[in-house]
Structure formats: structure tokens, C-alpha cells
Design a protein around this motif. Structure first.
Motif, mmCIF file in Angstrom:
data_model
loop_
_atom_site.group_PDB
_atom_site.id
_atom_site.type_symbol
_atom_site.label_atom_id
_atom_site.label_comp_id
_atom_site.label_asym_id
_atom_site.label_seq_id
_atom_site.Cartn_x
_atom_site.Cartn_y
_atom_site.Cartn_z
ATOM 1 N N GLN A 42 0.825 -1.201 0.000
ATOM 2 C CA GLN A 42 0.000 0.000 0.000
ATOM 3 C C GLN A 42 0.869 1.264 0.000
ATOM 4 N N VAL A 43 1.893 1.258 0.846
ATOM 5 C CA VAL A 43 2.792 2.412 0.925
ATOM 6 C C VAL A 43 3.531 2.582 -0.396
ATOM 7 N N ALA A 44 4.001 1.485 -0.953
ATOM 8 C CA ALA A 44 4.731 1.542 -2.220
ATOM 9 C C ALA A 44 3.847 2.109 -3.330
ATOM 10 N N GLN A 45 2.608 1.669 -3.402
ATOM 11 C CA GLN A 45 1.695 2.163 -4.432
ATOM 12 C C GLN A 45 1.437 3.654 -4.256
ATOM 13 N N ALA A 46 1.266 4.089 -3.024
ATOM 14 C CA ALA A 46 1.000 5.508 -2.771
ATOM 15 C C ALA A 46 2.184 6.384 -3.171
ATOM 16 N N ILE A 47 3.393 5.881 -2.950
ATOM 17 C CA ILE A 47 4.598 6.670 -3.212
ATOM 18 C C ILE A 47 5.082 6.495 -4.647
ATOM 19 N N GLY A 48 4.731 5.376 -5.266
ATOM 20 C CA GLY A 48 5.132 5.134 -6.644
ATOM 21 C C GLY A 48 6.430 4.369 -6.786
ATOM 22 N N PRO A 51 7.334 -2.501 -3.784
ATOM 23 C CA PRO A 51 7.329 -2.868 -2.367
ATOM 24 C C PRO A 51 8.722 -3.188 -1.814
ATOM 25 N N LEU A 52 9.607 -3.715 -2.652
ATOM 26 C CA LEU A 52 10.968 -4.006 -2.204
ATOM 27 C C LEU A 52 11.670 -2.740 -1.707
ATOM 28 N N GLN A 53 11.372 -1.602 -2.325
ATOM 29 C CA GLN A 53 11.977 -0.346 -1.875
ATOM 30 C C GLN A 53 11.544 -0.007 -0.454
ATOM 31 N N ILE A 54 10.274 -0.208 -0.154
ATOM 32 C CA ILE A 54 9.778 0.071 1.198
ATOM 33 C C ILE A 54 10.475 -0.851 2.186
#
Length: 94
Positions: A42-48, A51-54
Motif C-alpha cells: 500500500q505504501v509503495a503504491q502511494a509513493i510510486g 514494495p521491495l523499496q519500502i
């Protein structure tokens, strides 16, 4: 760090000193996200980002580069810290 709709001089000084948007330390990032009931996806999608980056940002293995994504992630973390202050006070900083 407190975030308001008005000018935040502490953040402005941090940017001058460090040349980028300050972030909460990695030790708080995952606990804040979990306290809000958010997934890394969810956080990854919001930030663009992926998910691996998060995962890497939360583990302290990487930091978001200066720019819109870093600003967005910083704003998210600061907002979550305001909503869940117990995470900050109960999480030990190494």
C-alpha cells in the motif's frame, strides 16, 4: 518532528544542513506503518515505488533519493508519527 500546514523551520534548517528532506530513522518506519495497519504494498503504491523499496527503506538498507518520493515518504512517516505517538516513545533507538 512535528509537521503542520504552516512553515516548519526545523525541516527547513535540516534541508539546508543536509541537502534533503529529513526522514525518521529506520527503526520507526516499519512499526509506524504496521501501527496504521498499512502494508508495504500500500505504501509503495502511494509513493510510486516497488514494495521491495519500502522493505529496504524500513531496514535501513537504502534511503529514498531527494525528490518527490522522498518528500512523500517523509510526509507519510511524520503523519503516522502524529497519529501513533506511542510507536515513537515505545521504540528504542539503537
Amino acid at each position: 518532528m512535528k509537521v503542520t500546514a504552516t512553515h516548519d523551520p526545523v525541516s527547513s534548517v535540516d534541508v539546508l544542513l543536509h541537502g534533503h528532506t529529513p526522514l525518521l530513522p529506520p527503526v520507526f518506519r516499519g512499526p509506524l506503518r504496521r501501527a496504521a495497519g498499512l502494508t508495504q504494498r500500500q505504501v509503495a503504491q502511494a509513493i510510486g515505488v516497488q514494495p521491495l523499496q519500502i522493505l529496504r527503506w524500513e531496514a535501513g538498507e537504502a534511503e529514498p533519493r531527494p525528490g518527490e518520493r522522498r518528500v512523500a515518504y517523509s510526509r507519510l512517516l511524520q503523519g503516522l508519527a502524529q497519529q501513533h505517538p506511542h510507536v515513537i516513545t515505545s521504540t528504542a533507538v539503537p
